[in-house]
Design an enzyme around this catalytic site. Structure first.
Site, PDB file in Angstrom:
ATOM      1  N   GLY A 142       0.761  -1.242   0.000  1.00  0.00           N
ATOM      2  CA  GLY A 142       0.000   0.000   0.000  1.00  0.00           C
ATOM      3  C   GLY A 142       0.788   1.287   0.000  1.00  0.00           C
ATOM      4  O   GLY A 142       0.213   2.368  -0.177  1.00  0.00           O
ATOM      5  N   GLU A 158       4.120  -6.634   1.783  1.00  0.00           N
ATOM      6  CA  GLU A 158       3.736  -6.963   0.399  1.00  0.00           C
ATOM      7  C   GLU A 158       3.642  -5.734  -0.484  1.00  0.00           C
ATOM      8  O   GLU A 158       2.588  -5.470  -1.083  1.00  0.00           O
ATOM      9  CB  GLU A 158       2.331  -7.594   0.375  1.00  0.00           C
ATOM     10  CG  GLU A 158       2.084  -8.740   1.250  1.00  0.00           C
ATOM     11  CD  GLU A 158       0.593  -9.110   1.266  1.00  0.00           C
ATOM     12  OE1 GLU A 158      -0.274  -8.272   0.955  1.00  0.00           O
ATOM     13  OE2 GLU A 158       0.312 -10.261   1.600  1.00  0.00           O
ATOM     14  N   GLY A 173       3.814  -3.448  -3.722  1.00  0.00           N
ATOM     15  CA  GLY A 173       3.855  -3.626  -5.170  1.00  0.00           C
ATOM     16  C   GLY A 173       4.299  -2.313  -5.785  1.00  0.00           C
ATOM     17  O   GLY A 173       5.437  -2.122  -6.189  1.00  0.00           O
ATOM     18  N   ARG A 174       3.369  -1.365  -5.784  1.00  0.00           N
ATOM     19  CA  ARG A 174       3.584  -0.068  -6.430  1.00  0.00           C
ATOM     20  C   ARG A 174       4.908   0.596  -6.036  1.00  0.00           C
ATOM     21  O   ARG A 174       5.639   1.081  -6.893  1.00  0.00           O
ATOM     22  CB  ARG A 174       2.423   0.861  -6.046  1.00  0.00           C
ATOM     23  CG  ARG A 174       2.431   2.181  -6.775  1.00  0.00           C
ATOM     24  CD  ARG A 174       1.406   3.156  -6.166  1.00  0.00           C
ATOM     25  NE  ARG A 174       0.138   2.544  -5.887  1.00  0.00           N
ATOM     26  CZ  ARG A 174      -0.911   2.566  -6.712  1.00  0.00           C
ATOM     27  NH1 ARG A 174      -0.846   3.176  -7.864  1.00  0.00           N
ATOM     28  NH2 ARG A 174      -2.040   1.986  -6.360  1.00  0.00           N
ATOM     29  N   ARG A 198      -5.002   3.673 -15.820  1.00  0.00           N
ATOM     30  CA  ARG A 198      -5.183   4.386 -14.549  1.00  0.00           C
ATOM     31  C   ARG A 198      -5.880   5.748 -14.677  1.00  0.00           C
ATOM     32  O   ARG A 198      -6.777   6.053 -13.896  1.00  0.00           O
ATOM     33  CB  ARG A 198      -3.844   4.546 -13.811  1.00  0.00           C
ATOM     34  CG  ARG A 198      -3.117   3.213 -13.562  1.00  0.00           C
ATOM     35  CD  ARG A 198      -1.972   3.330 -12.579  1.00  0.00           C
ATOM     36  NE  ARG A 198      -2.453   3.590 -11.246  1.00  0.00           N
ATOM     37  CZ  ARG A 198      -2.430   4.761 -10.663  1.00  0.00           C
ATOM     38  NH1 ARG A 198      -1.887   5.790 -11.278  1.00  0.00           N
ATOM     39  NH2 ARG A 198      -2.921   4.920  -9.467  1.00  0.00           N
ATOM     40  N   TYR A 223      -9.278   5.685 -12.601  1.00  0.00           N
ATOM     41  CA  TYR A 223      -9.216   6.342 -11.282  1.00  0.00           C
ATOM     42  C   TYR A 223      -9.015   7.852 -11.390  1.00  0.00           C
ATOM     43  O   TYR A 223      -8.680   8.489 -10.378  1.00  0.00           O
ATOM     44  CB  TYR A 223      -8.034   5.802 -10.466  1.00  0.00           C
ATOM     45  CG  TYR A 223      -7.835   4.313 -10.486  1.00  0.00           C
ATOM     46  CD1 TYR A 223      -8.785   3.456  -9.927  1.00  0.00           C
ATOM     47  CD2 TYR A 223      -6.695   3.752 -11.047  1.00  0.00           C
ATOM     48  CE1 TYR A 223      -8.590   2.079  -9.927  1.00  0.00           C
ATOM     49  CE2 TYR A 223      -6.485   2.386 -11.052  1.00  0.00           C
ATOM     50  CZ  TYR A 223      -7.436   1.553 -10.496  1.00  0.00           C
ATOM     51  OH  TYR A 223      -7.232   0.202 -10.504  1.00  0.00           O
ATOM     52  N   CYS A 282     -11.987   4.678 -29.016  1.00  0.00           N
ATOM     53  CA  CYS A 282     -13.245   5.373 -29.274  1.00  0.00           C
ATOM     54  C   CYS A 282     -14.130   5.501 -28.054  1.00  0.00           C
ATOM     55  O   CYS A 282     -15.223   4.942 -28.004  1.00  0.00           O
ATOM     56  CB  CYS A 282     -13.966   4.685 -30.420  1.00  0.00           C
ATOM     57  SG  CYS A 282     -13.033   4.931 -31.928  1.00  0.00           S
ATOM     58  N   GLU A 283     -13.637   6.178 -27.051  1.00  0.00           N
ATOM     59  CA  GLU A 283     -14.505   6.635 -25.977  1.00  0.00           C
ATOM     60  C   GLU A 283     -13.851   7.825 -25.287  1.00  0.00           C
ATOM     61  O   GLU A 283     -12.625   7.930 -25.242  1.00  0.00           O
ATOM     62  CB  GLU A 283     -14.871   5.526 -24.999  1.00  0.00           C
ATOM     63  CG  GLU A 283     -13.764   4.782 -24.332  1.00  0.00           C
ATOM     64  CD  GLU A 283     -14.344   3.749 -23.363  1.00  0.00           C
ATOM     65  OE1 GLU A 283     -14.779   4.162 -22.283  1.00  0.00           O
ATOM     66  OE2 GLU A 283     -14.356   2.556 -23.699  1.00  0.00           O
TER      67      GLU A 283
HETATM   68  N1  LLP Z   1      -1.368  -6.970  -0.980  1.00  0.00           N
HETATM   69  C1  LLP Z   1      -2.660  -7.105  -1.308  1.00  0.00           C
HETATM   70  C2  LLP Z   1      -3.456  -8.106  -0.627  1.00  0.00           C
HETATM   71  C3  LLP Z   1      -3.216  -6.279  -2.295  1.00  0.00           C
HETATM   72  O1  LLP Z   1      -4.506  -6.403  -2.604  1.00  0.00           O
HETATM   73  C4  LLP Z   1      -2.424  -5.307  -2.946  1.00  0.00           C
HETATM   74  C5  LLP Z   1      -2.966  -4.443  -4.001  1.00  0.00           C
HETATM   75  C6  LLP Z   1      -1.059  -5.234  -2.586  1.00  0.00           C
HETATM   76  C7  LLP Z   1      -0.575  -6.070  -1.584  1.00  0.00           C
HETATM   77  C8  LLP Z   1      -0.117  -4.265  -3.225  1.00  0.00           C
HETATM   78  O2  LLP Z   1      -0.503  -2.963  -3.020  1.00  0.00           O
HETATM   79  P1  LLP Z   1       0.505  -1.771  -3.448  1.00  0.00           P
HETATM   80  O3  LLP Z   1       1.724  -1.900  -2.578  1.00  0.00           O
HETATM   81  O4  LLP Z   1       0.809  -1.952  -4.869  1.00  0.00           O
HETATM   82  O5  LLP Z   1      -0.272  -0.547  -3.168  1.00  0.00           O
HETATM   83  N2  LLP Z   1      -4.788  -0.934  -9.911  1.00  0.00           N
HETATM   84  C9  LLP Z   1      -4.703   0.009  -8.819  1.00  0.00           C
HETATM   85  C10 LLP Z   1      -4.091  -0.602  -7.579  1.00  0.00           C
HETATM   86  C11 LLP Z   1      -4.797  -1.839  -7.060  1.00  0.00           C
HETATM   87  C12 LLP Z   1      -4.150  -2.474  -5.868  1.00  0.00           C
HETATM   88  C13 LLP Z   1      -4.771  -3.760  -5.508  1.00  0.00           C
HETATM   89  N3  LLP Z   1      -4.165  -4.453  -4.400  1.00  0.00           N
HETATM   90  C14 LLP Z   1      -3.962   1.252  -9.296  1.00  0.00           C
HETATM   91  O6  LLP Z   1      -3.554   1.316 -10.458  1.00  0.00           O
HETATM   92  O7  LLP Z   1      -3.814   2.215  -8.540  1.00  0.00           O
END
Ligand code: LLP
Length: 425
Positions: free
Chosen positions: A242, A278, A280-281, A317, A321, A347-348
């Protein structure tokens, strides 16, 4: 700050990780997703340093950027994976991530996916409902295995992020309330093939404030303490991902990863088991850019449109969003500035990267860079409007490698066929 911004333009040639982006775009074509391996490694090292001294495993959230080259780099950094599907499991294994370092999250795991994950020997399941817990017991018993599991607890914390990516409020579909988790621990003897000894919480994504993290950590640590006092051993706490990043200079102020780790350390001071994070981003977003060319400038009745060869199918994105991404033409920085709506050819009307963005004047053929696209960029791409998936390249210290070739027309159609062999179900 994005990897690009750290590097800045070298003379009038824009470079990322030592690679001339103009030459790269001419060689590989556009739209092109680009990711800097050096930037990924810098982030990985920073995270490791922040967590130093803790018994902590980093499980990279595969969904952010699941390219096998990115996963292989994460494996090389010693990271595991947070997966949410059999597809992500297979990618992670293919990339060399150790099965014991894989955790499986998500509300909709099927019996087949659970079986496949057990066969692979993954480390842990983050269980999100009683039904799933029962299914895990059943599949594990059939396979004569023991599954390690954590309860995903919904800490009912407002992460202050976009509603579509908030996950930690009681109204969200994720996790269970502590009272329900408590019952699962009380009933452990009823599920002999599940070793339920962990807690998991993930409050949402692109979180820019430390307070909700702190609340969630404290809540989950407090809960672990209560369980321990009642005789339920908690061996693992997964604090989720997150961590937000800076999409817009001077607007998004990310949490410092060291402060995040300090909050975790403080909340978990009475806990001597294993910690998992965990992200990601935070690991990948700022390492990536999307290169695209101007197809034309269209002068509408009211607005001026910069029509790019990238579209919402390449980067969803902004459409989904209303997300803000920096847009930087790589030519003519000295040209006068003009206000554009930056759009794709789909086309939107939602196929809009930015409205009313002031940029140096652009012309047909100019190369444009959309920044901070390393997370949830290529990973959310589709072939909408029958646009093939863009190519992806990894850069490292002056060299590039194609990590996904541009999808061909036949590849895009693979599996489709005219309705010929009609059958009765
Ligand atoms: N762990 C779980 C259980 C998750 O559901 C997620 C993301 C993460 C870790 C990783 O979260 P991060 O560190 O990346 O914030 N498509 C959206 C983001 C969706 C995130 C879903 N879950 C966007 O482009 O902003």
């Amino acid at each position: 700050m994005s990897a690009w911004a750290e590097e800045g333009p070298a003379g009038d040639r824009a470079r990322l990780d030592g690679v001339d982006l103009d030459a790269l775009a001419r060689r590989l074509g556009t739209p092109l997703h680009v990711i800097s391996a050096s930037a990924l490694r810098r982030r990985a090292a920073e995270l490791r340093a922040a967590l130093a001294g803790l018994d902590a495993l980093v499980c990279y959230a595969v969904k952010a950027n699941p390219n096998v080259a990115v996963l292989a780099l994460m494996a090389d950094e010693g990271f595991g994976a947070d997966i949410v599907s059999a597809g992500e499991l297979r990618r992670s294994l293919r990339a060399g991530i150790a099965p014991a370092r894989i955790v499986f999250s998500g509300v909709g795991k099927t019996a087949d996916e659970i079986g496949e994950a057990l066969a692979a020997g993954i480390g842990r399941f983050n269980v999100e409902s009683r039904d799933e817990l029962d299914l895990l017991q059943r599949v594990a018993r059939e396979r004569m295995q023991c599954a390690r599991a954590s309860v995903r607890v919904n800490p009912d914390v407002d992460a202050g992020t976009h509603a579509k990516i908030a996950t930690g409020k009681a109204e969200n579909k994720f996790g269970v309330e502590p009272a329900e988790a408590w019952r699962w621990f009380d009933e452990r003897a009823r599920r002999p093939n599940v070793v339920l000894d962990g807690l998991h919480a993930h409050i949402g994504s692109q979180v820019l404030d430390l307070a909700p993290f702190r609340h969630a950590f404290e809540r989950i640590a407090g809960f672990a303490g209560e369980l321990a006092r009642a005789g339920h051993m908690v061996a693992c706490i997964d604090a989720g991902g997150g961590l937000g990043v800076c999409y817009r200079e001077g607007h998004d102020i990310p949490v410092d990863v060291a402060d995040h780790a300090r909050a975790l350390r403080h909340a978990m001071r009475g806990f001597d088991g294993q910690l998992i994070v965990e992200p990601g981003r935070w690991l990948v977003a700022e390492a990536g850019v999307l290169l695209t060319r101007v197809i034309r400038v269209k002068h509408g009745a009211q607005r001026r449109f910069l029509v790019l060869d990238a579209a919402m199918n390449d980067l969803l994105r902004p459409s989904l969003y209303d997300a803000w991404h920096a847009i930087e033409p790589l030519h003519g920085r000295e040209r006068e500035r003009i206000v554009y709506d930056v759009v794709g050819p789909v086309c939107e009307t939602g196929d809009t990267f930015a409205r009313g963005r002031e940029l140096p004047r652009c012309e047909e053929g100019d190369l444009v860079m959309i920044e901070t696209t390393g997370a949830y960029g290529a990973s959310m791409a589709s072939t909408y409007n029958s646009r093939p998936l863009a190519a992806e390249a990894m850069l490292e210290r002056g060299r590039y490698a194609v990590i996904r070739r541009r999808q061909g027309f036949e590849e895009m159609l693979a599996g489709e066929q005219p309705a010929r062999d009609w059958q009765v179900a």
